[in-house]
Design a protein around this motif. Structure first.
Motif: not given
Length: 99
Positions: A33, A37, A69, A73
């Protein structure tokens, strides 16, 4: 050692082995994960560098992710100082590299 004690010890070894495997798998999942990212952050930065004043929707389409999403970020990169955000009328946010 009798048969009952031996069976209990085998069961404890099995349980501890299973627990160890679960913890290892959980650690690998978390690392995967984090790596995803980081890769998303790199894609976002590269795209915004070439497309200043980009919106979250534009960034999302460019990096192949949903707008929420991409927004996560963008928010993280803005908070960390890698991007600057400018809010326009109607709540539209534009992202660029800091000056």
């Amino acid at each position: 050692m009798n048969a009952v004690t031996a069976s209990l010890q085998d069961d404890l070894v099995s349980v501890s082995t299973a627990l160890c495997l679960c913890l290892c798998a959980a650690g690998l999942f978390v690392n995967a994960q984090k790596q995803q990212a980081l890769q998303l952050g790199q894609k976002i930065l590269a795209w915004v560098a070439n497309h200043p004043e980009a919106t979250a929707g534009q960034v999302a389409r460019a990096v192949g992710r949903s707008t929420p999403t991409a927004q996560v970020g963008l928010d993280r990169l803005t908070k960390e100082g890698f991007l600057s955000r400018r809010e326009l009328h109607g709540g539209v946010r534009r992202y660029s590299l800091p000056a």
